[in-house]
Design a protein around this motif. Sequence first.
Motif, PDB file in Angstrom:
ATOM      1  N   LEU A 275       0.830  -1.206   0.000  1.00 54.33           N
ATOM      2  CA  LEU A 275       0.000   0.000   0.000  1.00 54.33           C
ATOM      3  C   LEU A 275       0.861   1.251   0.000  1.00 54.33           C
ATOM      4  CD1 LEU A 275      -2.712  -1.037   2.624  1.00 54.33           C
ATOM      5  CD2 LEU A 275      -3.058  -0.809   0.166  1.00 54.33           C
ATOM      6  N   TRP A 276       1.869   1.259   0.840  1.00 53.33           N
ATOM      7  CA  TRP A 276       2.714   2.446   0.950  1.00 53.33           C
ATOM      8  C   TRP A 276       3.564   2.651  -0.307  1.00 53.33           C
ATOM      9  CZ3 TRP A 276       4.616   1.534   6.690  1.00 53.33           C
ATOM     10  CH2 TRP A 276       3.516   1.673   7.540  1.00 53.33           C
ATOM     11  N   MET A 277       4.051   1.555  -0.890  1.00 51.51           N
ATOM     12  CA  MET A 277       4.802   1.676  -2.126  1.00 51.51           C
ATOM     13  C   MET A 277       3.904   2.166  -3.257  1.00 51.51           C
ATOM     14  SD  MET A 277       7.647   1.599  -3.639  1.00 51.51           S
ATOM     15  CE  MET A 277       8.609   0.888  -2.290  1.00 51.51           C
ATOM     16  N   ASN A 278       2.677   1.678  -3.261  1.00 54.11           N
ATOM     17  CA  ASN A 278       1.701   2.126  -4.255  1.00 54.11           C
ATOM     18  C   ASN A 278       1.461   3.630  -4.114  1.00 54.11           C
ATOM     19  OD1 ASN A 278      -0.348   2.262  -6.122  1.00 54.11           O
ATOM     20  ND2 ASN A 278      -1.890   1.418  -4.748  1.00 54.11           N
ATOM     21  N   ALA A 279       1.312   4.089  -2.881  1.00 50.14           N
ATOM     22  CA  ALA A 279       1.099   5.514  -2.634  1.00 50.14           C
ATOM     23  C   ALA A 279       2.316   6.331  -3.062  1.00 50.14           C
ATOM     24  CB  ALA A 279       0.798   5.743  -1.156  1.00 50.14           C
ATOM     25  N   TYR A 280       3.515   5.797  -2.794  1.00 52.48           N
ATOM     26  CA  TYR A 280       4.735   6.502  -3.197  1.00 52.48           C
ATOM     27  C   TYR A 280       4.815   6.643  -4.716  1.00 52.48           C
ATOM     28  CZ  TYR A 280       9.615   7.220  -4.409  1.00 52.48           C
ATOM     29  OH  TYR A 280      10.772   7.696  -4.975  1.00 52.48           O
ATOM     30  N   GLN A 281       4.497   5.566  -5.423  1.00 58.01           N
ATOM     31  CA  GLN A 281       4.527   5.621  -6.881  1.00 58.01           C
ATOM     32  C   GLN A 281       3.531   6.644  -7.417  1.00 58.01           C
ATOM     33  OE1 GLN A 281       3.757   1.567  -7.972  1.00 58.01           O
ATOM     34  NE2 GLN A 281       5.829   0.853  -7.436  1.00 58.01           N
ATOM     35  N   CYS A 282       2.380   6.711  -6.766  1.00 61.12           N
ATOM     36  CA  CYS A 282       1.373   7.686  -7.175  1.00 61.12           C
ATOM     37  C   CYS A 282       1.865   9.110  -6.898  1.00 61.12           C
ATOM     38  CB  CYS A 282       0.068   7.418  -6.443  1.00 61.12           C
ATOM     39  SG  CYS A 282      -1.241   8.577  -6.794  1.00 61.12           S
ATOM     40  N   TRP A 283       2.421   9.326  -5.690  1.00 57.29           N
ATOM     41  CA  TRP A 283       2.891  10.663  -5.307  1.00 57.29           C
ATOM     42  C   TRP A 283       4.026  11.141  -6.201  1.00 57.29           C
ATOM     43  CZ3 TRP A 283       7.845  11.576  -3.054  1.00 57.29           C
ATOM     44  CH2 TRP A 283       8.064  12.910  -2.711  1.00 57.29           C
ATOM     45  N   SER A 284       4.904  10.225  -6.604  1.00 61.75           N
ATOM     46  CA  SER A 284       6.075  10.602  -7.395  1.00 61.75           C
ATOM     47  C   SER A 284       5.697  11.183  -8.755  1.00 61.75           C
ATOM     48  CB  SER A 284       6.999   9.390  -7.579  1.00 61.75           C
ATOM     49  OG  SER A 284       6.338   8.364  -8.302  1.00 61.75           O
ATOM     50  N   LYS A 285       4.459  10.942  -9.195  1.00 65.08           N
ATOM     51  CA  LYS A 285       4.032  11.502 -10.475  1.00 65.08           C
ATOM     52  C   LYS A 285       3.854  13.013 -10.377  1.00 65.08           C
ATOM     53  CE  LYS A 285       1.585   7.226 -11.665  1.00 65.08           C
ATOM     54  NZ  LYS A 285       0.258   6.615 -11.938  1.00 65.08           N
ATOM     55  N   GLN A 286       3.354  13.486  -9.222  1.00 64.60           N
ATOM     56  CA  GLN A 286       3.179  14.921  -9.008  1.00 64.60           C
ATOM     57  C   GLN A 286       3.530  15.251  -7.561  1.00 64.60           C
ATOM     58  OE1 GLN A 286       0.179  17.347 -11.101  1.00 64.60           O
ATOM     59  NE2 GLN A 286      -1.016  15.471 -11.250  1.00 64.60           N
ATOM     60  N   PRO A 287       4.805  15.360  -7.251  1.00 64.56           N
ATOM     61  CA  PRO A 287       5.220  15.554  -5.852  1.00 64.56           C
ATOM     62  C   PRO A 287       4.650  16.804  -5.206  1.00 64.56           C
ATOM     63  CG  PRO A 287       7.092  14.954  -7.231  1.00 64.56           C
ATOM     64  CD  PRO A 287       5.956  15.259  -8.156  1.00 64.56           C
ATOM     65  N   LEU A 288       4.475  17.877  -5.967  1.00 65.70           N
ATOM     66  CA  LEU A 288       4.021  19.126  -5.377  1.00 65.70           C
ATOM     67  C   LEU A 288       2.543  19.088  -5.038  1.00 65.70           C
ATOM     68  CD1 LEU A 288       4.830  21.992  -4.550  1.00 65.70           C
ATOM     69  CD2 LEU A 288       4.217  22.756  -6.863  1.00 65.70           C
ATOM     70  N   TRP A 289       1.714  18.659  -5.989  1.00 62.59           N
ATOM     71  CA  TRP A 289       0.267  18.688  -5.794  1.00 62.59           C
ATOM     72  C   TRP A 289      -0.319  17.340  -5.405  1.00 62.59           C
ATOM     73  CZ3 TRP A 289      -1.994  23.142  -5.226  1.00 62.59           C
ATOM     74  CH2 TRP A 289      -1.428  24.274  -5.814  1.00 62.59           C
ATOM     75  N   GLY A 290       0.425  16.274  -5.611  1.00 66.20           N
ATOM     76  CA  GLY A 290      -0.136  14.965  -5.357  1.00 66.20           C
ATOM     77  C   GLY A 290      -0.984  14.493  -6.526  1.00 66.20           C
ATOM     78  N   CYS A 291      -1.430  13.268  -6.431  1.00 65.75           N
ATOM     79  CA  CYS A 291      -2.156  12.684  -7.564  1.00 65.75           C
ATOM     80  C   CYS A 291      -3.648  12.553  -7.309  1.00 65.75           C
ATOM     81  CB  CYS A 291      -1.568  11.326  -7.901  1.00 65.75           C
ATOM     82  SG  CYS A 291      -1.499  10.197  -6.501  1.00 65.75           S
TER      83      CYS A 291
END
Length: 443
Positions: A275-291
Motif C-alpha cells: 500500500l505504501w509503495m503504491n502511494a509513493y509511486q502515485c505521489w512521485s508523479k506529481q510531488p508538489l500537488w499529489g495525484c
Amino acid sequence: MNSPRSLLDVSSNQKAFKTYIKPLLNIELLLVLYILLFISGFTTQDGYLFYNEYRAMQIILLLFFGLIACFFQRDKISKGELVFFALVAVGSIFWAQPAFVISELLLAYLLYKSFGLLQYRQLASKLLVLSSLTMFIELPLALWDYIQTGKYAAIWYPLTWNIRVYDSYFLLVSIFAVWLYLTNQRYRYLYLLFLFLAFLAILLDAGRSAILAYTLFIVTVSIFYRHVRYPLILVYISSWLVYLSVNYIANLNAVRSLGMDSQILRVTTSLRDDLWMNAYQCWSKQPLWGCGFYQLDGYEHLAAHPHNLFIQVLSETGLLGFCFLFYVGINILKRINWQSRSRYFVIAALSAVGVDMFFSGVHIYPVTQMVLLWLFVFLLKNPEFASDSLVPSTPKNLIMTLLPSLFYVVVSLWFIDLLVATEVFLSEVPFTPPRFWVYGYRL
C-alpha cells in the motif's frame, strides 16, 4: 409578600435546574447522540448501506454546527482557512478524480469549524464511556462459541463495520476512561472494566495498530501517574491473560475435534508495504500537488487508501497538502499547556492516536471521525490541558467577517449536491474498502 417557604422552594428549584437540567442543554450532546446510535447498532439500511447513512447523518450534524458557528456566533475567517481554500481550488485542477479529495477536505473543514464551536463537557465523556459498556453484552457468547468451535467471529458487534472501526473506537474511548479513572470520578471500577473489555476485544480482533497504540498509551500513563500505575497495569495484563487462556482452550478443542494445528495467537495478514509503495509511486508523479484519489481505477486489488493518514495526505495532496497538515499539527501543540503536569496525559493520548493513524485507516470512517473530533475538543479545550496564552484575533475587515458565511454556503451546496445527485441509498455496490460513500463508487 413572598413567604420564606415559597422563596425556599424557588431557590431549591433553581438549584435543581442548574444541577440536573442545565448540563443537558448543550449542543455537545448532539454529537454524543450520534455516537450513541453507533453504540446501539441503529440502522435503517440493508447490507453495507448503513455506512452511507452514518456519513449522511454526520454531514447534516456538522453542517448544523457550522451554521451556528458562522451565522450566530459571527465566526471570523483566518489566514490559514484562506490558504486551505486556495489549496482546494488550485489542487482540483491537478488532482485525478478530484471529487473524492475535495469532498474529504471539505469534510475536514466542517470538522474544524465544529471543533471551534464545541466546548468540553465531562458529562458527555462519561456518557460515551458508560454507554459503550453495553456493546460487550454479547461478548461472552462469542467467546463461548470460539471455545466450542475454534473459530472466532466478532458477531457480537452491533453493526457489521470493518472490525478495525471498533478497534480504533475502543482505543479512543479508552483514553476518556483512563482520564475519568485518573481524576477520581464516581464509578471508577466501571472505567477499569471498560479498559479490560476494550483491550480484550482489540486482542481478539488481532488489531495490531490498535494494540500498539493502546500499549503505548497505558505504558506512558503508568510511567507518569504513579497513583494509577498498578491498577492500569493489572487490567492490561488481565486482558492478555484472558485472551491467551481463551485462545489456548479454543485451539485445544479444535485439535481434538477437527485435527487442526494448535495456534495460541490469532494473526492477520498485512499489505502495508504494498500500500505504501503504491502511494509513493502515485505521489512521485506529481510531488508538489499529489495525484488525488488514485486507487479504485488503477489498483483494483488494493485498498482505496494506504492505511496511513500521513502517507495518504502526502500522496493525494502532495507536499503542499502535507505542509498544511504539518501546520495543523504545530497549531495543536501550541494549544497545549506544557507547564501543567497534565501534559503527560496529552502526550500519551496524542502518541496513541498518532500510532493508530500511522498504521490504520481510522480517519476515513464517519463514526471514528466524530469520536476523534470529541477527543481533540477534550485535549485542546479542557482547562486541565489547554493553554490560555492563545487569544484569537478579531479582524475588523468587513470582507474577512463575511467570508465564513460565504464559505459555509459553498460547502453546504457541495454536500447537498452529493446527497441528492449521488443517490447514496440506492442499489448494491461492489465490496471494497470505504472511502466517502459506499465504497468510493458513488462519486
